[in-house]
Scaffold this active site. Sequence first.
Site, PDB file in Angstrom:
ATOM      1  N   TYR A   1      -1.151   2.371   0.263  1.00 23.41           N
ATOM      2  CA  TYR A   1       0.259   2.026   0.027  1.00 23.41           C
ATOM      3  C   TYR A   1       0.538   1.927  -1.475  1.00 23.41           C
ATOM      4  O   TYR A   1      -0.115   1.161  -2.188  1.00 23.41           O
ATOM      5  CB  TYR A   1       0.574   0.698   0.709  1.00 23.41           C
TER       6      TYR A   1
ATOM      7  N   GLU B   1      10.712   4.457   8.768  1.00 24.58           N
ATOM      8  CA  GLU B   1      11.714   4.508   7.700  1.00 24.58           C
ATOM      9  C   GLU B   1      12.271   5.911   7.495  1.00 24.58           C
ATOM     10  O   GLU B   1      13.412   6.064   7.078  1.00 24.58           O
ATOM     11  CB  GLU B   1      11.118   3.975   6.389  1.00 24.58           C
TER      12      GLU B   1
ATOM     13  N   ASP C   1       8.369   0.802   5.692  1.00 20.97           N
ATOM     14  CA  ASP C   1       7.443   0.473   4.610  1.00 20.97           C
ATOM     15  C   ASP C   1       7.085  -1.004   4.646  1.00 20.97           C
ATOM     16  O   ASP C   1       7.964  -1.869   4.818  1.00 20.97           O
ATOM     17  CB  ASP C   1       8.070   0.804   3.255  1.00 20.97           C
TER      18      ASP C   1
END
Length: 690
Positions: free
Chosen positions: A306, A9, A105
């Site tokens: 995360y 990303e 992500d």
Amino acid sequence: MGKQLILAEKPSVARDIAKILGANENKKTYYEGKKVVVTWALGHLLTLKMPEDLNKNWQKWDLESLPMVPKYFGIKPLPRSRGQLNTIKKLAQRKDITEAVIATDAGREGELVARWIFEYVKLQKPLKRLWISSQTTKAVKEGFAHLKNGRDYDNLYQSALARSQADWLVGLNVTRALTVKYQDNLSAGRVQTPTLAMVRKQEEKIERFKPQKYYQISLLAQGQTAKMQMKNQFAFKTRQEAQDVVNQLKQGQVSKVEGKEKSQGAPLLYDLTELQQEANRRYGYSAKKTLSLVQSLYEIHKVVSYPRTDSKYLSNDIKATLKDRLRAVKNLAPEAESYLKEGAQIRQAKIFNNAKVTDHYALIPTEQTPNYAKLSGDEHKIYTLIVKRFLGIFAKAHRIKQEKTTVNFGKEKFIFSQSRVLEAGWKEEETPSAKVTPFKKGQTITPNFRIEEKLTTPPAALSEGALLAQMEKHGLGTPATRAEIIEKLIKSELMERSGNMLKVTPKGKQLLKLVNPSLVTPELTAKWEKQLEDIAHGKFSRQAFIKEITSETKLLVNEVKSSQANYQDFSLTQKKCPDCGAQLREKNIRDGKILICTNTECSYRRRAEAKVSNHRCPQCHKKMLIVTGKNGDYFKCKYDGTTEKMEKGGKKGKKKMTKREERRLMQKINQDDEPQESALAQALKAAMGK
């Protein structure tokens, strides 16, 4: 054997993946190794096409063209993204590239970023998915060793696409209707409008509140105080009423003494929303700041899992990693060493629940020991919060003994409450307390009363943390989007921060009266968010969802069109444009306020107030102001009156960026998780430039 094309990303993540996988050849826009080619997006590179891209009749902002309902949405590159898109396209077409890997992500928006890119470059090769919950070397290697089939995440992509199209339909149509009808930049949306309404609802409670005076009777005995038990604590409106009751209370007796031990286990682990609430309560951090900090801990320092998670639980497979995670935090939390000596014994077994782990487990530290010298003060605070909550898994329960003593004066009752800490457990800041002087059943209590004058207190304004809790309760947005929604409301001048509290602006109050009530209340939006979740899990179709959104959009637009409501533009000033004589409107921008002409044919604008620059006065060496004059902006020292011309671009001359400035800029780019420019943002920019 062919190579994998890996799409990350951000450049920083691509660099780390490349290093782990041995892709050491830096080609400026990608990294290459023997088996892999690693490139990156820059957040979103593409967006849904704007109305004017789809239909020439939608170029002009007018009510007649509304509602706008495209048969096909289509996507287009965002400004300045074509270069990177061309790189990805050329890489995807290389004959030695045999499959692509989505390494963005691991969430709804990350899926959309990658799918749009591969759709735009017309990828014709097999697609795999990297799905990991931390960015450590170990996690990345394990993730690539167990890549998922990209098509397993088709439903997640459909949910992300549905969210994007729904925001286009509701946001662009209602915003354009309001902006045209009332000739001001009025932004509405399916999530931001009910969120704004929550803040306003609390304000209305405060505005309706009228303080009331009342009197309270307390009994003092053995160094303790107990209030009189009453069905209505506000019953005594005058001191005399309370005094008349006290005059009748002659002799008291202890009628009951109760002792009970209570045990309280550590709280559940953090999900993103609760971490944002806690950081707001403790440190006054905005939701966006907390998200940026925890994203940095995840991506750059690789010391937390995360961040954009909505789960407070762990899956059972995490148990095998607990000792390594404890070792990683023992320098920060000495108690981790003692937990390791005990064999990392799990005392909060309820935290392990596979059924309550969605796409990602709760926020916990990774197995990587932080380099504390590289953490900023704010990052350190957030990391400490996550570590302390994680240690609760291994901590003993907090044990207290509660003692309640009931004293009767005839029919009137007073209850003394005491609690003693028997074992601090996970509440390490509380130490076991000394034994208190007990009461005995049948004991006589001498009358010793106190009458206090009290005032009822108004409800508190909503803090950002409290608003996040409300949004979560009513299903508005997701952990990943709530911070962005709050920021949009502030940027749109519908809401503003007042210290750590939020308040609705006059413009925002009017907006809530101008839109359909169904968009103001959270029920409809919460229903839509639930449907988006169902799409992600294959329980509902995107087509059915968009059909429902389209119907609602038509109702919302027609409501605005037929409305007879009046609107007052609070941004209008009494100042006149020197070029055409029209009124000037005040507008907030990133670095202050400007005045712009309300005449759409006139381009006049100037600063509403002088701005402090970083340019130093040649005489006193203090920072100079940027002032707008007849011939444009110039520097002026407010201390000695020295003035200097400004070169084009707003500087006195080109100044080389320092290493520190360069580092800060790169960190900002790497932490910027929002789309570069959403369709709604582009539409509003177009409206403001009319």
